[in-house]
Enzyme design. Structure first.
Site, mmCIF file in Angstrom:
data_model
loop_
_atom_site.group_PDB
_atom_site.id
_atom_site.type_symbol
_atom_site.label_atom_id
_atom_site.label_comp_id
_atom_site.label_asym_id
_atom_site.label_seq_id
_atom_site.Cartn_x
_atom_site.Cartn_y
_atom_site.Cartn_z
ATOM 1 C CB CYS A 228 -0.908 0.005 1.225
ATOM 2 S SG CYS A 228 -1.865 -1.511 1.481
ATOM 3 C CB CYS A 350 -1.578 7.152 10.428
ATOM 4 S SG CYS A 350 -2.683 7.474 9.024
#
Length: 398
Positions: A228, A350
């Site tokens: 990714c 995140c």
């Protein structure tokens, strides 16, 4: 003492219009705005960027205390001046805003967390539901201004050499012993025009983000897939740790991101990189059982990085969270097939929500009982000073 100028103040209002009325991303808006007037100096540019971000960050607080209608960004600016203890000039645009009323309103409402911390109702409820008492601490930290952190590109330099070179370029930095390749700017400034950046000696990358590539436990010569990759901040870090030896396959579903990664890689001196677009399941099938290491830095809510992306809290929705949880689950299930038996995979986000982090890993391990084992996991919290990240390293056993 802050002195407002018409041109820079109008630039802030125009930026807010684009962010809230047109739904554009704050960082892109600021970048575009600052390019429009070459006469603005460093102080003007800093005022425009920091004031815009601050009003976006405290949007709900300002709108509530000033009773601003949607789209009345002059009133938001007036509220920001008052609550920041700055002088509000007698401009026509500020007519009708009474500083005493704004301050009284703030005193009355500051005990309500979702108003004081400027967050949507649903997000405040979700954060408390998932994190309990910790949510208040992290929410306060997420409203602080993010430090600017650089990562020394060890393919071309080392930390001390870079720090000295930047000092000669009028960029002062400090070290943090917990982050071996990180330099923290002492003052926010544009580092992208420095000779050091153009020479590929560093990347801008938050310290929390800098923990992910080393967590993969890679060695030079390995075959690594960054599945990714996006524009490749972590990919470039992987290349530096591998000393350009072995092979990195960077993958993404959007070609323009991979094109940007290639540009960044050339500047950084990376030579062991291959990029591949993910078009369908066949793109993954071709790489089955081929990687020593796989990095899955998956799409997420981004709640760990609200310090630097405060507009995200106004763009997120419960539906987005539901959809991203399903996407994360699918990526873990499908992309792990590219890992060799005995290889290791890192799942990272995140986000600070357990539903996106350890709960996803627990669900994956339960669905693949005996096939994978959890080696280690780490949480990096916004209250610790940098962005919030989660990472878990899994070993493929069979």
């Amino acid at each position: 003492m802050l002195k407002l100028h018409r041109s820079t103040t109008q630039a802030v209002i125009t930026s807010l219009d684009m962010i809230f009325n047109e739904g554009r991303y704050a960082d892109k808006v600021i970048e575009k705005t600052l390019k429009q007037n070459s006469k603005w100096g460093a102080r003007d540019r800093r005022f425009i960027a920091e004031t815009t971000y601050d009003i976006v960050r405290w949007y709900r607080t300002l709108r509530t205390t000033t009773k601003a209608e949607e789209g009345d960004h002059w009133k938001l600016l007036a509220g920001w001046l008052i609550l920041s203890d700055y002088h509000m000039p007698p401009w026509e645009e500020f007519k009708g805003v009474n500083p005493k009323d704004v301050l009284q309103s703030y005193q009355k409402l500051k005990g309500i967390r979702k108003i004081k911390e400027s967050i949507p109702d649903w997000l405040d409820e979700l954060g408390e539901q998932e994190l309990g008492n910790r949510w208040s601490t992290e929410l306060t930290a997420l409203n602080e201004e993010a430090p600017v952190v650089l990562r020394a590109n060890t393919l071309k330099t080392n930390l001390r050499e870079l720090q000295e070179k930047l000092y000669d370029e009028n960029v002062e930095t400090s070290l943090d012993e917990n982050f071996p390749d990180a330099l923290i700017l002492k003052q926010r400034q544009n580092v992208f025009t420095t000779p050091s950046f153009k020479e590929g000696l560093f990347e801008v990358q938050d310290a929390g983000s800098q923990r992910i590539a080393p967590f993969l436990h890679i060695e030079p010569g390995m075959r690594v897939i960054d599945a990714c990759a996006g524009a490749g901040g972590k990919t470039l870090h992987l290349a530096a740790l591998m000393k350009n030896k072995g092979r990195i396959v960077a993958m993404d579903v959007e070609q323009w991101k991979l094109d940007e990664l290639q540009k960044r890689a050339r500047r950084a001196g990376v030579s062991n990189l291959e990029t591949r677009i993910i078009e369908n399941s066949k793109s993954l099938k071709r790489l089955e059982n081929s990687a020593d290491r796989v990095l899955l830095d998956v799409p997420c809510s981004g709640l760990g990085v609200l310090k630097r992306n405060p507009d995200a809290k106004w763009k997120l929705s419960p539906e987005f969270i539901t959809n991203v949880l399903k996407l994360q689950e699918n990526i873990l299930a499908d992309y792990g097939t590219m890992l060799k038996v005995g290889g290791e995979m890192v799942y990272s986000t995140c986000s600070i929500l357990p539903s996106e982090n350890q709960q996803q890993v627990e669900k994956f391990l339960k669905a693949n009982a005996g096939k994978y084992t959890l080696q280690e996991e780490e949480h990096h919290w916004p209250s610790e000073g940098f962005d919030g990240f989660y990472m878990a390293r899994l070993k493929k056993e069979s």
